[in-house]
Design a protein around this motif. Structure first.
Motif, PDB file in Angstrom:
ATOM      1  N   GLU A 168      52.527  81.931 128.503  1.00 52.78           N
ATOM      2  CA  GLU A 168      53.259  81.813 129.763  1.00 52.78           C
ATOM      3  C   GLU A 168      52.414  81.153 130.843  1.00 52.78           C
ATOM      4  O   GLU A 168      52.944  80.516 131.754  1.00 52.78           O
ATOM      5  CB  GLU A 168      53.731  83.196 130.231  1.00 52.78           C
ATOM      6  CG  GLU A 168      54.853  83.781 129.376  1.00 52.78           C
ATOM      7  CD  GLU A 168      55.416  85.060 129.965  1.00 52.78           C
ATOM      8  OE1 GLU A 168      55.041  85.395 131.107  1.00 52.78           O
ATOM      9  OE2 GLU A 168      56.222  85.714 129.286  1.00 52.78           O
ATOM     10  N   LYS A 169      51.099  81.304 130.730  1.00 53.02           N
ATOM     11  CA  LYS A 169      50.208  80.721 131.741  1.00 53.02           C
ATOM     12  C   LYS A 169      49.928  79.239 131.505  1.00 53.02           C
ATOM     13  O   LYS A 169      49.216  78.608 132.295  1.00 53.02           O
ATOM     14  CB  LYS A 169      48.883  81.482 131.764  1.00 53.02           C
ATOM     15  CG  LYS A 169      48.076  81.365 130.475  1.00 53.02           C
ATOM     16  CD  LYS A 169      46.755  82.113 130.591  1.00 53.02           C
ATOM     17  CE  LYS A 169      45.952  82.042 129.290  1.00 53.02           C
ATOM     18  NZ  LYS A 169      45.550  80.678 128.955  1.00 53.02           N
ATOM     19  N   THR A 170      50.486  78.657 130.447  1.00 59.78           N
ATOM     20  CA  THR A 170      50.245  77.251 130.150  1.00 59.78           C
ATOM     21  C   THR A 170      50.741  76.368 131.300  1.00 59.78           C
ATOM     22  O   THR A 170      51.905  76.446 131.683  1.00 59.78           O
ATOM     23  CB  THR A 170      50.944  76.836 128.845  1.00 59.78           C
ATOM     24  OG1 THR A 170      50.470  77.646 127.779  1.00 59.78           O
ATOM     25  CG2 THR A 170      50.661  75.372 128.532  1.00 59.78           C
ATOM     26  N   SER A 171      49.871  75.537 131.822  1.00 63.53           N
ATOM     27  CA  SER A 171      50.217  74.680 132.960  1.00 63.53           C
ATOM     28  C   SER A 171      50.484  73.234 132.552  1.00 63.53           C
ATOM     29  O   SER A 171      51.237  72.526 133.230  1.00 63.53           O
ATOM     30  CB  SER A 171      49.093  74.717 134.005  1.00 63.53           C
ATOM     31  OG  SER A 171      48.910  76.023 134.505  1.00 63.53           O
ATOM     32  N   TYR A 172      49.855  72.801 131.448  1.00 66.46           N
ATOM     33  CA  TYR A 172      50.026  71.419 130.993  1.00 66.46           C
ATOM     34  C   TYR A 172      50.197  71.398 129.478  1.00 66.46           C
ATOM     35  O   TYR A 172      49.614  72.231 128.763  1.00 66.46           O
ATOM     36  CB  TYR A 172      48.809  70.559 131.368  1.00 66.46           C
ATOM     37  CG  TYR A 172      48.616  70.389 132.857  1.00 66.46           C
ATOM     38  CD1 TYR A 172      49.256  69.367 133.542  1.00 66.46           C
ATOM     39  CD2 TYR A 172      47.795  71.255 133.561  1.00 66.46           C
ATOM     40  CE1 TYR A 172      49.086  69.218 134.910  1.00 66.46           C
ATOM     41  CE2 TYR A 172      47.620  71.123 134.929  1.00 66.46           C
ATOM     42  CZ  TYR A 172      48.269  70.099 135.600  1.00 66.46           C
ATOM     43  OH  TYR A 172      48.102  69.960 136.950  1.00 66.46           O
ATOM     44  N   ILE A 173      50.994  70.456 129.013  1.00 64.28           N
ATOM     45  CA  ILE A 173      51.199  70.303 127.574  1.00 64.28           C
ATOM     46  C   ILE A 173      51.191  68.818 127.203  1.00 64.28           C
ATOM     47  O   ILE A 173      51.440  67.953 128.042  1.00 64.28           O
ATOM     48  CB  ILE A 173      52.543  70.920 127.095  1.00 64.28           C
ATOM     49  CG1 ILE A 173      53.731  70.285 127.838  1.00 64.28           C
ATOM     50  CG2 ILE A 173      52.530  72.441 127.241  1.00 64.28           C
ATOM     51  CD1 ILE A 173      55.099  70.715 127.307  1.00 64.28           C
ATOM     52  N   LEU A 174      50.903  68.573 125.936  1.00 71.07           N
ATOM     53  CA  LEU A 174      51.044  67.242 125.363  1.00 71.07           C
ATOM     54  C   LEU A 174      52.222  67.320 124.399  1.00 71.07           C
ATOM     55  O   LEU A 174      52.242  68.171 123.506  1.00 71.07           O
ATOM     56  CB  LEU A 174      49.771  66.837 124.619  1.00 71.07           C
ATOM     57  CG  LEU A 174      49.688  65.388 124.116  1.00 71.07           C
ATOM     58  CD1 LEU A 174      49.607  64.431 125.301  1.00 71.07           C
ATOM     59  CD2 LEU A 174      48.480  65.205 123.204  1.00 71.07           C
ATOM     60  N   ALA A 175      53.229  66.490 124.605  1.00 79.48           N
ATOM     61  CA  ALA A 175      54.454  66.587 123.799  1.00 79.48           C
ATOM     62  C   ALA A 175      54.992  65.203 123.466  1.00 79.48           C
ATOM     63  O   ALA A 175      54.704  64.220 124.162  1.00 79.48           O
ATOM     64  CB  ALA A 175      55.514  67.401 124.541  1.00 79.48           C
ATOM     65  N   ARG A 176      55.791  65.149 122.389  1.00 76.55           N
ATOM     66  CA  ARG A 176      56.421  63.896 121.964  1.00 76.55           C
ATOM     67  C   ARG A 176      57.941  64.103 121.965  1.00 76.55           C
ATOM     68  O   ARG A 176      58.532  64.475 120.954  1.00 76.55           O
ATOM     69  CB  ARG A 176      55.959  63.528 120.549  1.00 76.55           C
ATOM     70  CG  ARG A 176      56.443  62.138 120.087  1.00 76.55           C
ATOM     71  CD  ARG A 176      56.263  61.954 118.583  1.00 76.55           C
ATOM     72  NE  ARG A 176      54.900  62.151 118.140  1.00 76.55           N
ATOM     73  CZ  ARG A 176      53.953  61.219 118.163  1.00 76.55           C
ATOM     74  NH1 ARG A 176      54.232  60.020 118.625  1.00 76.55           N
ATOM     75  NH2 ARG A 176      52.739  61.488 117.723  1.00 76.55           N
TER      76      ARG A 176
END
Length: 221
Positions: free
Chosen positions: A151-159
């Protein structure tokens, strides 16, 4: 008065269901094709290229999550010795047996790139996020189920790829730990904006997306 006009929402759900099915069948067919058309020499070359770009050791690619990250990059971003991406070779070989919908989706998958996003909110099967250095929010929904993120994730790398009415994510979603102030990020932004002006942003992200993995949070969920 009872209308005989079908519900728009029901029609939308059916169209989305069919689009998701077309995409899943396309990716399943590609996965099977890869198993029979992967050249060992290409894969050895790819591992060294990926490790250099992602800032990891080649030996790390035998362990999770790096193995998964590499396999995805190899399948969709790696450029072969002859100058083609493997997914492009698959589509050209199988074009006669792919449906019109799958041919259209193939074009979207071919250009889909790993991109960094800032997370706004996290739901069970989707995330609301903003591409780095942009303002428009996007709802990214998983093609395969929930997003396994803190839940604390602030940034992601996604396709993401636009499938039906949704931005579907079919590759691993990578949590990122971004530095608050970093010269490399400022350089990225300058290069990104320059490519945007040249209408080459997607090509730039396609070629360099794995570089964001230097910020990958590989802590177990």
């Amino acid at each position: 008065m009872i209308s005989n006009v079908p519900s728009f929402e029901e029609h939308r759900r059916e169209k989305q269901k069919q689009a998701d099915l077309d995409l899943m069948e396309l990716l399943d067919a590609y996965e099977d094709w890869l198993k029979h058309n992967t050249n060992l020499r290409e894969k050895v070359r790819a591992k060294h290229m990926f490790a250099e770009q992602a800032g990891c050791d080649v030996s790390d690619l035998e362990e999770e999550p790096w193995r998964q990250y590499f396999e995805d990059w190899f399948a969709f971003d790696y450029v072969t010795i002859i100058g083609s991406r493997l997914f492009d070779l698959f589509v050209k070989e199988k074009a006669a047996v792919l449906t019109p919908s799958q041919i259209q989706l193939s074009g979207l998958v071919l250009t889909a790139a790993l991109e960094p996003f800032r997370v706004i909110s996290l739901q069970s099967g989707s995330v609301t996020a903003v591409p780095l250095w942009e303002k428009e929010e996007k709802r990214l929904s998983s093609l395969h189920g929930n997003f396994p993120l803190f839940e604390k994730t602030s940034y992601i790398l996604a396709r993401p790829v636009y499938c039906g009415f949704e931005n579907r994510v079919f590759s691993p979603v990578v949590p990122l730990i971004m530095p608050g102030d970093d010269a490399e990020l400022r350089e990225w932004k300058a290069r990104y904006e320059k490519k945007e002006e040249e209408n080459r942003r997607l090509r730039f992200m396609k070629d360099n997306g794995a570089s964001w993995l230097v910020y990958a949070d590989t802590s177990p969920l």
